[in-house]
Design a protein around this motif. Structure first.
Motif, PDB file in Angstrom:
ATOM      1  N   MET A 119      76.564  51.020   0.042  1.00 29.90           N
ATOM      2  CA  MET A 119      76.128  52.344  -0.394  1.00 29.90           C
ATOM      3  C   MET A 119      76.328  53.347   0.739  1.00 29.90           C
ATOM      4  N   LEU A 120      76.761  54.550   0.398  1.00 29.10           N
ATOM      5  CA  LEU A 120      76.846  55.610   1.402  1.00 29.10           C
ATOM      6  C   LEU A 120      75.439  56.084   1.772  1.00 29.10           C
ATOM      7  N   SER A 121      75.196  56.252   3.051  1.00 28.20           N
ATOM      8  CA  SER A 121      73.935  56.869   3.455  1.00 28.20           C
ATOM      9  C   SER A 121      74.112  57.579   4.780  1.00 28.20           C
ATOM     10  N   HIS A 122      73.143  58.405   5.102  1.00 26.82           N
ATOM     11  CA  HIS A 122      73.210  59.281   6.260  1.00 26.82           C
ATOM     12  C   HIS A 122      72.241  58.730   7.300  1.00 26.82           C
ATOM     13  N   VAL A 123      72.670  58.663   8.538  1.00 27.28           N
ATOM     14  CA  VAL A 123      71.798  58.186   9.616  1.00 27.28           C
ATOM     15  C   VAL A 123      71.785  59.225  10.745  1.00 27.28           C
ATOM     16  N   CYS A 124      70.591  59.654  11.117  1.00 27.59           N
ATOM     17  CA  CYS A 124      70.436  60.578  12.241  1.00 27.59           C
ATOM     18  C   CYS A 124      69.812  59.826  13.397  1.00 27.59           C
ATOM     19  N   VAL A 125      70.303  60.070  14.588  1.00 26.31           N
ATOM     20  CA  VAL A 125      69.744  59.423  15.778  1.00 26.31           C
ATOM     21  C   VAL A 125      69.111  60.491  16.666  1.00 26.31           C
ATOM     22  N   PHE A 126      67.849  60.295  17.007  1.00 31.56           N
ATOM     23  CA  PHE A 126      67.116  61.247  17.847  1.00 31.56           C
ATOM     24  C   PHE A 126      66.683  60.589  19.149  1.00 31.56           C
ATOM     25  N   GLU A 127      66.882  61.309  20.245  1.00 33.48           N
ATOM     26  CA  GLU A 127      66.213  60.976  21.507  1.00 33.48           C
ATOM     27  C   GLU A 127      65.128  62.025  21.701  1.00 33.48           C
ATOM     28  N   ILE A 128      63.887  61.570  21.833  1.00 37.72           N
ATOM     29  CA  ILE A 128      62.766  62.493  21.994  1.00 37.72           C
ATOM     30  C   ILE A 128      62.061  62.180  23.309  1.00 37.72           C
ATOM     31  N   PRO A 129      62.049  63.129  24.239  1.00 37.54           N
ATOM     32  CA  PRO A 129      61.409  62.860  25.532  1.00 37.54           C
ATOM     33  C   PRO A 129      59.973  62.372  25.321  1.00 37.54           C
ATOM     34  N   GLY A 130      59.620  61.303  26.001  1.00 39.83           N
ATOM     35  CA  GLY A 130      58.276  60.750  25.857  1.00 39.83           C
ATOM     36  C   GLY A 130      58.222  59.593  24.878  1.00 39.83           C
ATOM     37  N   TYR A 131      59.244  59.478  24.038  1.00 45.11           N
ATOM     38  CA  TYR A 131      59.298  58.329  23.126  1.00 45.11           C
ATOM     39  C   TYR A 131      60.332  57.353  23.672  1.00 45.11           C
ATOM     40  N   THR A 251      60.920  66.435   7.397  1.00 43.64           N
ATOM     41  CA  THR A 251      60.569  65.888   8.711  1.00 43.64           C
ATOM     42  C   THR A 251      61.727  66.064   9.699  1.00 43.64           C
ATOM     43  N   TYR A 252      62.932  65.794   9.225  1.00 38.19           N
ATOM     44  CA  TYR A 252      64.122  65.929  10.087  1.00 38.19           C
ATOM     45  C   TYR A 252      64.267  67.369  10.594  1.00 38.19           C
ATOM     46  N   LYS A 253      64.086  68.339   9.680  1.00 40.07           N
ATOM     47  CA  LYS A 253      64.221  69.740  10.085  1.00 40.07           C
ATOM     48  C   LYS A 253      63.097  70.124  11.043  1.00 40.07           C
ATOM     49  N   CYS A 254      61.912  69.576  10.808  1.00 38.01           N
ATOM     50  CA  CYS A 254      60.794  69.832  11.721  1.00 38.01           C
ATOM     51  C   CYS A 254      61.132  69.283  13.107  1.00 38.01           C
ATOM     52  N   MET A 255      61.636  68.059  13.165  1.00 36.37           N
ATOM     53  CA  MET A 255      62.007  67.473  14.455  1.00 36.37           C
ATOM     54  C   MET A 255      63.159  68.255  15.089  1.00 36.37           C
ATOM     55  N   SER A 256      64.107  68.682  14.284  1.00 36.06           N
ATOM     56  CA  SER A 256      65.280  69.393  14.812  1.00 36.06           C
ATOM     57  C   SER A 256      64.911  70.735  15.420  1.00 36.06           C
ATOM     58  N   HIS A 257      63.909  71.398  14.833  1.00 32.52           N
ATOM     59  CA  HIS A 257      63.617  72.764  15.252  1.00 32.52           C
ATOM     60  C   HIS A 257      62.335  72.909  16.058  1.00 32.52           C
ATOM     61  N   MET A 258      61.414  71.967  15.963  1.00 27.49           N
ATOM     62  CA  MET A 258      60.138  72.129  16.665  1.00 27.49           C
ATOM     63  C   MET A 258      59.908  71.099  17.765  1.00 27.49           C
ATOM     64  N   VAL A 259      60.752  70.078  17.818  1.00 26.48           N
ATOM     65  CA  VAL A 259      60.557  69.027  18.814  1.00 26.48           C
ATOM     66  C   VAL A 259      61.731  69.067  19.800  1.00 26.48           C
TER      67      VAL A 259
ATOM     68  N   PHE B 214      62.822  73.479   5.255  1.00 23.52           N
ATOM     69  CA  PHE B 214      61.879  73.725   6.354  1.00 23.52           C
ATOM     70  C   PHE B 214      62.427  74.754   7.342  1.00 23.52           C
ATOM     71  N   ASP B 215      63.721  74.696   7.620  1.00 20.52           N
ATOM     72  CA  ASP B 215      64.273  75.624   8.617  1.00 20.52           C
ATOM     73  C   ASP B 215      64.389  77.041   8.057  1.00 20.52           C
ATOM     74  N   LEU B 216      64.746  77.164   6.796  1.00 16.09           N
ATOM     75  CA  LEU B 216      64.808  78.500   6.198  1.00 16.09           C
ATOM     76  C   LEU B 216      63.400  79.117   6.184  1.00 16.09           C
ATOM     77  N   ALA B 217      62.384  78.270   6.037  1.00 21.04           N
ATOM     78  CA  ALA B 217      61.005  78.757   5.987  1.00 21.04           C
ATOM     79  C   ALA B 217      60.463  79.144   7.357  1.00 21.04           C
ATOM     80  N   THR B 218      60.909  78.460   8.403  1.00 21.18           N
ATOM     81  CA  THR B 218      60.224  78.626   9.696  1.00 21.18           C
ATOM     82  C   THR B 218      61.126  78.982  10.880  1.00 21.18           C
ATOM     83  N   VAL B 219      62.436  79.007  10.684  1.00 19.99           N
ATOM     84  CA  VAL B 219      63.337  79.262  11.807  1.00 19.99           C
ATOM     85  C   VAL B 219      64.209  80.486  11.509  1.00 19.99           C
ATOM     86  N   PRO B 220      63.851  81.658  12.085  1.00 22.50           N
ATOM     87  CA  PRO B 220      64.610  82.871  11.768  1.00 22.50           C
ATOM     88  C   PRO B 220      66.115  82.713  12.026  1.00 22.50           C
TER      89      PRO B 220
END
Lengths: 299, 299
Positions: A119-131, A251-259, B214-220
């Motif tokens: 199945m096709l699926s999307h995988v995002c990899v995050f490095e988050i300082p402190g984790y 959650t992804y957008k929150c992590m992308s823009h706020m973390v 989420f980004d359209l809502a919170t990220v200008p």
């Protein structure tokens, strides 16, 4: 573990080549040029040679070392770019200046496409300082409402990406709002079933636990607070499987823009890893995605 | 706008009183004591006087100025604590040393409970450095899979909390993975219908837009990138309405643990605001929740 280890892996071993579909996009050209200069990947740019050369000149992007395959028509360029990968002349595919729908149609083309029985699926990899761990997220962009079976495929695809990145036995957290099974929340039932399949040996190469709340999966102190004895994951997850695309994407957008983070994403389950970056991704994320694809292609 | 404005509002005007159900919990006692000392709220501690006094002494918590109403039995203590609020002798309710299920059963008690004709829902308020607005999140903890009508109630409850906090015309973003209507994603259809109800004047006191990512809502910047012309919300939302508790809770936990923030949460739709803090919340969050409840109680 950091994103540098992925960049290092991409630079080691035999150099991989990315085939770019309709390459006349200044952001994509710059990312591919940087990836080449930094020793991460070679590239073949399929698209209008005139536009590519003009665009590179206007934006001060070096095309040195990059192949160009002239094909002014976008649909034809996409087909040829995919076919190069299909025929083994390139190792991964990248979307250029074309809409996602047309691009995906070409990726799935029955003759030259990159379809497999996975199945096709999307995988995002995050490095988050402190984790301490790289976090592999799925699915935040591609599979809307995965069924139980599809969630098992999400796990398998994400785990194979984690393996390629050097995480030998990733801990897979199947996320939900709560960490107990509630029959009124089907995602908790499915999460427990996926954990059971792991216990029975039906899912291997990883450790699966669920349902898990986000904090139990990623925050050791929260896991200690909640007295999560007997759980396989206590704030040390590598892979996060989301209940559906709404939870995943928000959650992804929150992590992308706020973390504070470094990240890269690929489409997997295809014959070769496929890169669809978004214009709003910064340049580093685009280069990271090419590196991630190269590492997965090497596996 | 910052959380300090909520603390200031709580300190202004007539002092509100929190009634604590089964108050023999050191974390809750410390929060209530701090709230009293800082001029945020008075308190009446309903529970075992012996245990409360012992626990305060052991943990160096001052009970000066706090009333104690001796009731050793937890269930009875909960009933009496709720009744104080029901009868107008206290302005808000707080859960002490008892499980959430028993506490909520008492909150909803037909005789002395705090039930109204409004739907109960949970509202979290976040201050995030770098984001200009306080963010009001709902529902991340209480309403599992809100129907369309229930989502309208979530909006109304969250908007009334925002009003109490001094946000006169909150911008309400109904979130989804995407910002267009897709009939295969019911939450996008519902988001558009809520926006339509706003356009028709059926929802007032706020501005409603959706579906929004989420980004359209919170990220200008993301809104600018996506060329979101004609939208009512372009990265400047005050209220975030989640598709369901999975998306809400996972995002909330991500924000709570990975994003630098100040926050507080209450249960609303009740006769008086109700506070259910979790042990893993830090002390500041618990005090913030009391302040938030006091501000809502003043409205």
């Amino acid at each position: 573990m950091t994103f540098d280890s992925i960049l290092d892996l991409a630079r080691q071993g035999s150099r991989k080549k990315v085939s770019v579909a309709a390459a006349q996009d200044s952001y994509v050209l710059e990312a591919v040029s940087q990836a080449y200069t930094r020793g991460i990947a070679d590239a073949v740019l399929v698209g209008s040679r005139d536009k590519i050369v003009d665009m590179a000149a206007q934006n001060g992007i070096s095309l040195d070392g990059l192949e160009i395959l002239d094909e002014p028509d976008d649909a034809q360029a996409a087909l040829r770019a995919v076919q190069l990968v299909h025929d083994g002349q390139a190792d991964m595919l990248m979307k250029g200046h074309m809409d996602t729908r047309s691009f995906l149609r070409t990726v799935l083309d029955k003759n030259v496409g990159l379809r497999t029985d996975r199945m096709l699926s999307h995988v995002c990899v995050f490095e988050i300082p402190g984790y301490d761990h790289l976090l592999f997220l799925s699915d935040v962009a591609f599979v809307p409402y995965p069924t139980l079976e599809e969630k098992q495929h999400l796990i398998e695809n994400a785990v194979s990406v984690a393996h390629a990145c050097g995480v030998d036995l990733p801990k897979v957290a199947v996320l939900a709002a709560i960490e107990t099974v509630n029959p009124k929340m089907s995602c908790t039932v499915e999460a427990a079933e996926l954990a059971r399949r792991y216990d029975e040996g039906l899912i291997s190469g990883c450790i699966v636990d669920g349902p898990l709340s986000f904090d139990l999966a990623t925050v050791p102190e929260a896991a200690a607070h909640k007295n999560a004895t007997g759980r396989k994951i206590v704030g040390d997850a590598d892979v996060l499987i989301f209940p559906d695309i709404q939870a995943g994407n928000i959650t992804y957008k929150c992590m992308s823009h706020m973390v504070n983070h470094r990240s890269g994403c690929i489409l997997t389950g295809t014959l070769a890893p496929t890169i669809l970056t978004s214009r709003s991704d910064d340049m580093e994320t685009k280069v990271n995605s090419i590196a991630l694809a190269a590492v997965v292609a090497s596996k």
